[in-house]
Design an enzyme around this catalytic site. Structure first.
Site, PDB file in Angstrom:
ATOM      1  N   CYS A 112       0.816  -1.225   0.000  1.00 24.46           N
ATOM      2  CA  CYS A 112       0.000   0.000   0.000  1.00 24.46           C
ATOM      3  C   CYS A 112       0.844   1.267   0.000  1.00 24.46           C
ATOM      4  CB  CYS A 112      -0.954   0.007   1.177  1.00 24.46           C
ATOM      5  SG  CYS A 112      -1.891  -1.517   1.299  1.00 24.46           S
ATOM      6  N   HIS A 235      -3.500   6.962   2.472  1.00 27.59           N
ATOM      7  CA  HIS A 235      -3.925   5.636   2.021  1.00 27.59           C
ATOM      8  C   HIS A 235      -5.284   5.325   2.651  1.00 27.59           C
ATOM      9  CE1 HIS A 235      -4.224   1.494   1.150  1.00 27.59           C
ATOM     10  NE2 HIS A 235      -3.844   1.062   2.336  1.00 27.59           N
ATOM     11  N   ASN A 265     -10.292  -0.395   0.268  1.00 30.56           N
ATOM     12  CA  ASN A 265      -8.831  -0.335   0.290  1.00 30.56           C
ATOM     13  C   ASN A 265      -8.295  -0.912  -1.021  1.00 30.56           C
ATOM     14  OD1 ASN A 265      -6.109  -0.777   0.686  1.00 30.56           O
ATOM     15  ND2 ASN A 265      -6.328  -1.626   2.744  1.00 30.56           N
TER      16      ASN A 265
HETATM   17  O1  UT7 Z   1      -3.846  -1.532   3.551  1.00 27.71           O
HETATM   18  C1  UT7 Z   1      -3.252  -2.512   4.326  1.00 27.71           C
HETATM   19  C2  UT7 Z   1      -3.280  -2.090   5.720  1.00 27.71           C
HETATM   20  N1  UT7 Z   1      -4.393  -2.696   6.399  1.00 27.71           N
HETATM   21  C3  UT7 Z   1      -5.086  -1.983   7.280  1.00 27.71           C
HETATM   22  O2  UT7 Z   1      -4.881  -0.817   7.433  1.00 27.71           O
HETATM   23  C4  UT7 Z   1      -6.082  -2.663   8.162  1.00 27.71           C
HETATM   24  C5  UT7 Z   1      -5.915  -2.187   9.576  1.00 27.71           C
HETATM   25  N2  UT7 Z   1      -6.889  -2.746  10.451  1.00 27.71           N
HETATM   26  C6  UT7 Z   1      -8.198  -2.400  10.417  1.00 27.71           C
HETATM   27  O3  UT7 Z   1      -8.599  -1.607   9.606  1.00 27.71           O
HETATM   28  C7  UT7 Z   1      -9.096  -2.983  11.444  1.00 27.71           C
HETATM   29  O4  UT7 Z   1      -8.327  -3.679  12.410  1.00 27.71           O
HETATM   30  C8  UT7 Z   1     -10.178  -3.934  10.867  1.00 27.71           C
HETATM   31  C9  UT7 Z   1     -11.192  -3.125  10.110  1.00 27.71           C
HETATM   32  C10 UT7 Z   1      -9.519  -4.956   9.953  1.00 27.71           C
HETATM   33  C11 UT7 Z   1     -10.893  -4.640  12.004  1.00 27.71           C
HETATM   34  O5  UT7 Z   1     -11.455  -3.684  12.889  1.00 27.71           O
HETATM   35  P1  UT7 Z   1     -11.197  -3.813  14.462  1.00 27.71           P
HETATM   36  O6  UT7 Z   1     -11.961  -2.728  15.095  1.00 27.71           O
HETATM   37  O7  UT7 Z   1      -9.741  -3.866  14.693  1.00 27.71           O
HETATM   38  O8  UT7 Z   1     -11.904  -5.180  14.777  1.00 27.71           O
HETATM   39  P2  UT7 Z   1     -11.267  -6.489  15.403  1.00 27.71           P
HETATM   40  O9  UT7 Z   1     -10.291  -7.117  14.469  1.00 27.71           O
HETATM   41  O10 UT7 Z   1     -10.816  -6.143  16.777  1.00 27.71           O
HETATM   42  O11 UT7 Z   1     -12.540  -7.424  15.470  1.00 27.71           O
HETATM   43  C12 UT7 Z   1     -13.648  -7.130  16.294  1.00 27.71           C
HETATM   44  C13 UT7 Z   1     -14.682  -8.208  16.111  1.00 27.71           C
HETATM   45  C14 UT7 Z   1     -14.102  -9.616  16.144  1.00 27.71           C
HETATM   46  O12 UT7 Z   1     -15.004 -10.424  16.870  1.00 27.71           O
HETATM   47  P3  UT7 Z   1     -14.664 -10.838  18.402  1.00 27.71           P
HETATM   48  O13 UT7 Z   1     -13.352 -11.556  18.307  1.00 27.71           O
HETATM   49  O14 UT7 Z   1     -14.599  -9.552  19.133  1.00 27.71           O
HETATM   50  O15 UT7 Z   1     -15.831 -11.700  18.726  1.00 27.71           O
HETATM   51  C15 UT7 Z   1     -14.096 -10.048  14.701  1.00 27.71           C
HETATM   52  O16 UT7 Z   1     -14.239 -11.441  14.550  1.00 27.71           O
HETATM   53  O17 UT7 Z   1     -15.299  -8.084  14.830  1.00 27.71           O
HETATM   54  C16 UT7 Z   1     -15.309  -9.356  14.165  1.00 27.71           C
HETATM   55  N3  UT7 Z   1     -15.247  -9.131  12.713  1.00 27.71           N
HETATM   56  C17 UT7 Z   1     -16.332  -8.901  11.968  1.00 27.71           C
HETATM   57  N4  UT7 Z   1     -17.638  -8.808  12.284  1.00 27.71           N
HETATM   58  C18 UT7 Z   1     -18.513  -8.534  11.279  1.00 27.71           C
HETATM   59  C19 UT7 Z   1     -14.175  -9.123  11.909  1.00 27.71           C
HETATM   60  N5  UT7 Z   1     -14.542  -8.879  10.642  1.00 27.71           N
HETATM   61  C20 UT7 Z   1     -15.882  -8.741  10.656  1.00 27.71           C
HETATM   62  C21 UT7 Z   1     -16.833  -8.465   9.650  1.00 27.71           C
HETATM   63  N6  UT7 Z   1     -18.138  -8.368  10.031  1.00 27.71           N
HETATM   64  N7  UT7 Z   1     -16.499  -8.287   8.366  1.00 27.71           N
END
Ligand code: UT7
Length: 310
Positions: A112, A235, A265
């Site tokens: 990215c 980004h 993204n």
């Molecule tokens: O360009 C490359 C660089 N990449 C990035 O910049 C990505 C950086 N990270 C992020 O943007 C965020 O971490 C995410 C958007 C990927 C995730 O958001 P988050 O607030 O960090 O959520 P999390 O990973 O802490 O997950 C929270 C909950 C989890 O459930 P539990 O374990 O709390 O029960 C996940 O399983 O949300 C769940 N979850 C979803 N729920 C509904 C993960 N993906 C989804 C989904 N829909 N698509």
């Protein structure tokens, strides 16, 4: 001599995939996706459209915008982690398709941050007087890396391409500074297995810290302060990460590009897609100081301060 942007072009596939559609195929919700990421929809290319096709379309528009012919290009740099195949490179493919018979061609892999890396390389060739016109493209078909059963990644990414013609500009315009960096100790957090894998939380923490920091470093290297910055093009990974960078620069909301809602993204394509989008919206004017910043798999980052215009 200073290098700056002569023209830009973009391409996104017609096919729109909404959050509502993803609700039907995955255990997810529009509400979760929008509040956690800011994404409403993304473009997904059909099988027959690859990174090279999207690059070619964006490149043709960029050449027209810059007012030069393909023969006038001295170099083509394509930033991509989703090439049509590992070789020949996308850059060589489009060198041939464009008829850019005088151009060197290479691909750059910095995920990215790839567009920022490509722009920094192009700038060197122009400012040393080695080359006059360098085409820098960020292009991705991330949909080819997605496991559509993995909700952790399937909702995040999109396809697209953004192209830039770099050339010599007036001394008070163009690219003032850049910063590039890498911390390979975080390599496991985003990687390609059979499909893309991401430890979102770890990347989030890295990105929130590194994006703001790198913006400030680029601004300071340019001999400016954050008060001089008119517009931020980050980004487009996640609105919450982008907001952290914006706050670090103390910019109002309307001074930051936000296309993550419509394109998701798009990795190396996200910064040029967003920059061109804001230009078309009339948000960026001659003489404005713009900061571009990207980060991603590697882990890597890149930022740049430039003055708009030639
Ligand atoms: O360009 C490359 C660089 N990449 C990035 O910049 C990505 C950086 N990270 C992020 O943007 C965020 O971490 C995410 C958007 C990927 C995730 O958001 P988050 O607030 O960090 O959520 P999390 O990973 O802490 O997950 C929270 C909950 C989890 O459930 P539990 O374990 O709390 O029960 C996940 O399983 O949300 C769940 N979850 C979803 N729920 C509904 C993960 N993906 C989804 C989904 N829909 N698509």
């Amino acid at each position: 001599m200073r290098a700056g942007i002569w023209g830009m072009g973009t391409y996104v596939p017609d096919n729109v995939i909404t959050n509502e559609y993803l609700e039907q195929i995955l255990d997810t919700s529009d509400e979760w996706i929008q509040t956690r990421t800011g994404i409403k929809e993304r473009r997904i290319a059909p099988d027959e459209i690859k990174s090279s096709h999207m690059s070619f379309a964006a490149a043709e528009d960029a050449l027209t915008d810059a007012g030069i012919t393909a023969e006038e290009l001295d170099m083509i740099i394509v930033a991509t982690v989703t090439p049509d195949q590992s070789f020949p490179s996308v850059s060589s493919m489009i060198q041939h398709q464009l008829g850019a018979v005088n151009a060197a061609a290479m691909d750059v892999g910095a995920a990215c941050a790839g567009y920022l890396y490509g722009m920094a390389v192009g700038k060197q060739f122009i400012e040393t007087g080695t080359y006059k016109h360098v085409l820098v493209i960020g292009t991705e078909k991330l949909s080819q890396t997605i496991n559509w059963e993995d909700r952790n990644t399937a909702v995040l990414f999109g396809d697209g391409s953004g192209a830039t013609v770099l050339g010599p500009v007036r001394e008070d315009r163009g690219i003032l500074s850049f910063e590039l960096g890498s911390d390979g100790s975080g390599g496991a957090h985003i990687r390609m297995n059979d499909y893309i894998f991401m430890n979102g939380r770890e990347v989030f923490k890295f990105a929130v810290r590194q994006m703001g920091e790198s913006c400030i470093n680029a601004v300071e290297k340019a001999g400016l302060t954050k008060d001089d910055v008119d517009f931020l093009v980050p980004h487009q990974a996640n609105i919450r990460i982008m907001e952290a960078a914006r706050q670090r620069l103390e910019l109002p909301q309307e001074k930051m590009s936000k296309t993550v809602d419509r394109y998701g993204n798009t990795s190396s394509a996200s910064v040029p897609l967003s920059l061109k989008y804001e230009i078309d919206q009339g948000k960026i004017n001659e003489g404005d100081v713009i900061v571009l910043v990207g980060f991603g798999a590697g882990l890597v980052w890149g930022s740049m301060a430039l003055v708009w215009g030639k």
